[in-house]
Design a protein around this motif. Structure first.
Motif, short mmCIF file in Angstrom:
data_model
loop_
_atom_site.label_atom_id
_atom_site.label_comp_id
_atom_site.label_asym_id
_atom_site.label_seq_id
_atom_site.Cartn_x
_atom_site.Cartn_y
_atom_site.Cartn_z
N VAL A 20 0.86 -1.18 0.00
CA VAL A 20 0.00 0.00 0.00
C VAL A 20 0.90 1.23 0.00
CG1 VAL A 20 -1.73 1.28 1.31
CG2 VAL A 20 -1.84 -1.21 1.21
N ASP A 21 0.67 2.11 -0.96
CA ASP A 21 1.46 3.34 -1.08
C ASP A 21 0.73 4.47 -0.35
OD1 ASP A 21 3.01 5.49 -1.75
OD2 ASP A 21 2.77 5.24 -3.92
N PHE A 22 1.26 4.87 0.79
CA PHE A 22 0.63 5.89 1.61
C PHE A 22 0.58 7.24 0.90
CE2 PHE A 22 0.54 2.66 4.45
CZ PHE A 22 0.46 2.96 5.80
N SER A 23 1.49 7.49 -0.02
CA SER A 23 1.53 8.78 -0.71
C SER A 23 0.38 8.94 -1.70
CB SER A 23 2.86 8.97 -1.44
OG SER A 23 2.98 8.06 -2.51
N ALA A 24 -0.37 7.87 -1.97
CA ALA A 24 -1.50 7.93 -2.90
C ALA A 24 -2.80 8.38 -2.23
CB ALA A 24 -1.70 6.59 -3.59
N GLY A 25 -2.76 8.69 -0.94
CA GLY A 25 -3.94 9.19 -0.23
C GLY A 25 -4.53 8.18 0.71
N ILE A 42 -10.60 -5.96 -7.36
CA ILE A 42 -10.59 -4.52 -7.11
C ILE A 42 -10.32 -4.36 -5.61
CG2 ILE A 42 -11.87 -2.36 -7.19
CD1 ILE A 42 -13.68 -3.68 -9.31
N LEU A 43 -9.25 -3.67 -5.28
CA LEU A 43 -8.92 -3.42 -3.88
C LEU A 43 -9.38 -2.02 -3.51
CD1 LEU A 43 -5.28 -4.82 -3.64
CD2 LEU A 43 -7.45 -6.03 -3.50
N TYR A 44 -10.13 -1.92 -2.43
CA TYR A 44 -10.55 -0.64 -1.86
C TYR A 44 -9.76 -0.47 -0.56
CZ TYR A 44 -14.38 -1.17 -5.15
OH TYR A 44 -15.12 -1.35 -6.29
N VAL A 45 -8.85 0.47 -0.57
CA VAL A 45 -7.92 0.66 0.55
C VAL A 45 -8.29 1.92 1.31
CG1 VAL A 45 -5.50 0.99 1.15
CG2 VAL A 45 -6.10 -0.46 -0.79
N ARG A 46 -8.36 1.80 2.62
CA ARG A 46 -8.55 2.95 3.50
C ARG A 46 -7.43 2.97 4.53
NH1 ARG A 46 -13.01 0.77 2.50
NH2 ARG A 46 -13.30 -0.42 4.39
N ILE A 47 -6.84 4.13 4.72
CA ILE A 47 -5.75 4.29 5.67
C ILE A 47 -6.18 5.28 6.73
CG2 ILE A 47 -3.35 5.00 5.98
CD1 ILE A 47 -3.01 4.41 2.92
N ASP A 48 -6.12 4.88 8.00
CA ASP A 48 -6.39 5.79 9.10
C ASP A 48 -5.19 6.72 9.23
OD1 ASP A 48 -6.26 6.84 11.86
OD2 ASP A 48 -8.08 5.66 12.14
N GLU A 49 -5.40 8.01 9.03
CA GLU A 49 -4.29 8.96 9.01
C GLU A 49 -3.64 9.14 10.39
OE1 GLU A 49 -5.72 12.49 7.12
OE2 GLU A 49 -5.85 11.50 5.17
N ASP A 50 -4.37 8.83 11.47
CA ASP A 50 -3.80 8.98 12.81
C ASP A 50 -2.98 7.76 13.21
OD1 ASP A 50 -4.96 11.51 13.21
OD2 ASP A 50 -6.85 10.58 13.84
#
Length: 62
Positions: A20-25, A42-50
């Protein structure tokens, strides 16, 4: 900054490693083939920013 993660194939149910590339949002979607059955997911990726915790949901492509 890529991070090792894992998704479960929507077709065969096998776990697959992915990066997962964090720089992609904090919300991303892209297609990645299963390493076991070779079908596109199809991958749906969510990253918790905290916490930087990664959640990945999958769906069929096609």
């Amino acid at each position: 900054m890529p991070m090792n993660s894992e998704f479960t194939c929507a077709f065969c149910g096998e776990p697959n490693p992915t990066f997962v590339d964090f720089s992609a949002g904090s919300e991303q979607s892209y297609i990645e083939d299963c390493q076991v059955c070779c079908r596109p997911n199809i991958l749906y990726v969510r990253i918790d920013e905290d916490t930087l915790e990664v959640e990945i949901d999958t769906d069929y492509d096609g």
